[in-house]
Motif scaffolding. Structure first.
Motif, PDB file in Angstrom:
ATOM      1  N   ILE A 221       0.836  -1.207   0.000  1.00 54.78           N
ATOM      2  CA  ILE A 221       0.000   0.000   0.000  1.00 54.78           C
ATOM      3  C   ILE A 221       0.871   1.256   0.000  1.00 54.78           C
ATOM      4  O   ILE A 221       0.694   2.158  -0.824  1.00 54.78           O
ATOM      5  CB  ILE A 221      -0.962   0.020   1.209  1.00 54.78           C
ATOM      6  N   THR A 222       1.838   1.335   0.922  1.00 49.97           N
ATOM      7  CA  THR A 222       2.676   2.538   1.045  1.00 49.97           C
ATOM      8  C   THR A 222       4.002   2.398   0.313  1.00 49.97           C
ATOM      9  O   THR A 222       4.695   3.399   0.106  1.00 49.97           O
ATOM     10  CB  THR A 222       2.977   2.826   2.524  1.00 49.97           C
ATOM     11  N   PHE A 223       4.363   1.167  -0.054  1.00 46.74           N
ATOM     12  CA  PHE A 223       5.654   0.870  -0.696  1.00 46.74           C
ATOM     13  C   PHE A 223       6.833   1.237   0.199  1.00 46.74           C
ATOM     14  O   PHE A 223       7.901   1.625  -0.275  1.00 46.74           O
ATOM     15  CB  PHE A 223       5.771   1.579  -2.056  1.00 46.74           C
ATOM     16  N   GLU A 224       6.632   1.145   1.506  1.00 47.98           N
ATOM     17  CA  GLU A 224       7.688   1.351   2.488  1.00 47.98           C
ATOM     18  C   GLU A 224       7.959   0.039   3.211  1.00 47.98           C
ATOM     19  O   GLU A 224       7.128  -0.871   3.210  1.00 47.98           O
ATOM     20  CB  GLU A 224       7.282   2.428   3.495  1.00 47.98           C
ATOM     21  N   ILE A 225       9.133  -0.034   3.844  1.00 47.07           N
ATOM     22  CA  ILE A 225       9.474  -1.256   4.558  1.00 47.07           C
ATOM     23  C   ILE A 225       8.531  -1.450   5.736  1.00 47.07           C
ATOM     24  O   ILE A 225       8.084  -0.487   6.363  1.00 47.07           O
ATOM     25  CB  ILE A 225      10.952  -1.231   5.030  1.00 47.07           C
ATOM     26  N   VAL A 230       0.837  -7.248   9.189  1.00 49.32           N
ATOM     27  CA  VAL A 230      -0.214  -8.216   9.509  1.00 49.32           C
ATOM     28  C   VAL A 230      -0.488  -9.022   8.244  1.00 49.32           C
ATOM     29  O   VAL A 230      -0.227  -8.569   7.131  1.00 49.32           O
ATOM     30  CB  VAL A 230      -1.513  -7.525   9.985  1.00 49.32           C
ATOM     31  N   ILE A 231      -1.012 -10.219   8.443  1.00 54.65           N
ATOM     32  CA  ILE A 231      -1.302 -11.090   7.310  1.00 54.65           C
ATOM     33  C   ILE A 231      -2.806 -11.340   7.245  1.00 54.65           C
ATOM     34  O   ILE A 231      -3.468 -11.497   8.275  1.00 54.65           O
ATOM     35  CB  ILE A 231      -0.514 -12.414   7.430  1.00 54.65           C
ATOM     36  N   THR A 232      -3.365 -11.324   6.046  1.00 56.12           N
ATOM     37  CA  THR A 232      -4.796 -11.519   5.859  1.00 56.12           C
ATOM     38  C   THR A 232      -5.118 -13.007   5.703  1.00 56.12           C
ATOM     39  O   THR A 232      -4.222 -13.845   5.595  1.00 56.12           O
ATOM     40  CB  THR A 232      -5.293 -10.770   4.612  1.00 56.12           C
ATOM     41  N   PHE A 238       0.435  -6.830   4.914  1.00 56.56           N
ATOM     42  CA  PHE A 238       0.325  -5.379   4.774  1.00 56.56           C
ATOM     43  C   PHE A 238       0.824  -4.731   6.067  1.00 56.56           C
ATOM     44  O   PHE A 238       0.809  -5.355   7.127  1.00 56.56           O
ATOM     45  CB  PHE A 238      -1.130  -4.951   4.547  1.00 56.56           C
ATOM     46  N   GLU A 239       1.240  -3.463   5.966  1.00 60.16           N
ATOM     47  CA  GLU A 239       1.535  -2.699   7.168  1.00 60.16           C
ATOM     48  C   GLU A 239       0.218  -2.453   7.896  1.00 60.16           C
ATOM     49  O   GLU A 239      -0.767  -2.013   7.292  1.00 60.16           O
ATOM     50  CB  GLU A 239       2.203  -1.361   6.822  1.00 60.16           C
ATOM     51  N   ARG A 240       0.199  -2.743   9.189  1.00 55.33           N
ATOM     52  CA  ARG A 240      -1.051  -2.684   9.941  1.00 55.33           C
ATOM     53  C   ARG A 240      -1.732  -1.309   9.812  1.00 55.33           C
ATOM     54  O   ARG A 240      -2.928  -1.226   9.504  1.00 55.33           O
ATOM     55  CB  ARG A 240      -0.795  -2.990  11.423  1.00 55.33           C
ATOM     56  N   SER A 241      -0.997  -0.231  10.071  1.00 51.90           N
ATOM     57  CA  SER A 241      -1.620   1.095  10.094  1.00 51.90           C
ATOM     58  C   SER A 241      -2.172   1.484   8.725  1.00 51.90           C
ATOM     59  O   SER A 241      -3.261   2.061   8.623  1.00 51.90           O
ATOM     60  CB  SER A 241      -0.624   2.150  10.574  1.00 51.90           C
ATOM     61  N   ALA A 263     -10.983  -8.212  12.127  1.00 54.16           N
ATOM     62  CA  ALA A 263     -10.948  -9.516  12.803  1.00 54.16           C
ATOM     63  C   ALA A 263     -10.213 -10.574  11.988  1.00 54.16           C
ATOM     64  O   ALA A 263      -9.789 -11.603  12.534  1.00 54.16           O
ATOM     65  CB  ALA A 263     -12.373  -9.981  13.100  1.00 54.16           C
ATOM     66  N   ASP A 264     -10.070 -10.348  10.689  1.00 49.93           N
ATOM     67  CA  ASP A 264      -9.407 -11.325   9.828  1.00 49.93           C
ATOM     68  C   ASP A 264      -7.881 -11.183   9.843  1.00 49.93           C
ATOM     69  O   ASP A 264      -7.179 -12.002   9.218  1.00 49.93           O
ATOM     70  CB  ASP A 264      -9.889 -11.165   8.372  1.00 49.93           C
ATOM     71  N   LEU A 265      -7.369 -10.160  10.508  1.00 48.42           N
ATOM     72  CA  LEU A 265      -5.935  -9.880  10.465  1.00 48.42           C
ATOM     73  C   LEU A 265      -5.187 -10.588  11.587  1.00 48.42           C
ATOM     74  O   LEU A 265      -5.681 -10.677  12.709  1.00 48.42           O
ATOM     75  CB  LEU A 265      -5.698  -8.365  10.556  1.00 48.42           C
TER      76      LEU A 265
END
Length: 288
Positions: A221-225, A230-232, A238-241, A263-265
């Motif tokens: 999403i942000t293309f940052e490290i 979190v995993i779906t 994806f980065e949580r925030s 809840a799926d994360l």
């Protein structure tokens, strides 16, 4: 009728919006003089002092705000963030990192939009720690290089003295001064060759690694490290925030477009550890 302290706070807010941080500090100070029990006034003054790079006093204000807002997580999160910024400004990145992580935990718990800013700051703090350690490593390497160079020259001087002593005692070949000069030239060539080899070795130590963050460590999403991945349920990380912000607007998986909720994360602890280790060794990655 508005309390006097609130009047000064409103005035301070107005001055802050206009960029008059000095004036805002004066107004917030007046508000504190009227009511020193409100963490809002200390938080506001801390932010102004951060803008003015008055980090010592900003830290004092943020610490006071922390003491006053134990039962208000929103204000406590701000105070932690201001503490973190002040500590980083004072050159104390490890303490800044701890304060920012405390604020981040509150931001995630309260689903605050400030979580993204907190995450970015945490990466900045980690980079600052790496840069400080890198400066120390470079200084140590420079000192070691100087020591090795001195040893090479000391060895050369010792061998030349030994040759001269042998010459004075008539222990050299009969060629005399010419033989002595040739042998000193040979030692000088050996010394210079050793020094060039030393420079080559240290030059290789300075070679930078390939400055590229592995693809699996980059938030799509942000293309940052990643800092807190979190995993779906579909196996995407994806980065949580950034994902929480995305889900507020559209409750679907950004990759598969299938329905997705908080809840799926699940925390991707292995990936978080890998990214943390990568940044500790490659602080430049925080800017990637």
């Amino acid at each position: 009728m508005m309390p006097a302290a609130e009047v000064h706070k409103v005035n301070g807010n107005d001055l802050f919006k206009r960029g008059d941080f000095h004036g805002a500090v004066v107004e917030y100070t007046k508000a504190i003089a009227k009511d020193a029990s409100s963490p809002v006034y200390f938080n506001n003054r801390a932010l102004c002092r951060i803008k003015l790079e008055d980090y010592d006093n900003a830290l004092d204000d943020a610490d006071r705000a922390v003491q006053l807002c134990k039962n208000n997580e929103g204000l406590l999160m701000k105070a932690d963030f201001y503490r973190a910024q002040s500590l980083l400004g004072l050159g104390r990145p490890k303490e800044a990192l701890r304060a920012a992580e405390e604020g981040y935990e509150i931001a995630i718990r309260t689903v605050s939009p400030s979580a993204r800013n907190m995450c970015d700051f945490i990466l900045r703090a980690k980079k600052a720690i790496w840069e400080r350690d890198q400066r120390r490593r470079l200084a140590e390497k420079s000192n070691f290089f100087q020591d090795m160079q001195n040893l090479i020259y000391q060895d050369f001087d010792a061998k030349v003295r030994q040759l001269r002593n042998h010459s004075d005692n008539g222990e050299l070949d009969p060629d005399g001064i010419s033989a002595l000069s040739d042998q000193i030239d040979s030692l000088r060539f050996e010394r210079d060759d050793r020094f060039r080899n030393l420079q080559t070795v240290f030059a290789h130590l300075d070679d930078e690694k390939d400055r590229q963050v592995p693809g699996h460590m980059i938030d799509p999403i942000t293309f940052e490290i990643f800092y807190d991945p979190v995993i779906t349920k579909n196996g995407c990380s994806f980065e949580r925030s950034s994902l929480l912000e995305f889900l507020k607007r559209n409750p679907v998986d950004p990759m598969t477009r299938e329905p997705l909720s908080v809840a799926d994360l699940r925390p991707n602890l292995a990936l978080k550890e890998a990214c943390s280790e990568f940044i500790s060794e490659n602080g430049w990655a925080a800017d990637s």
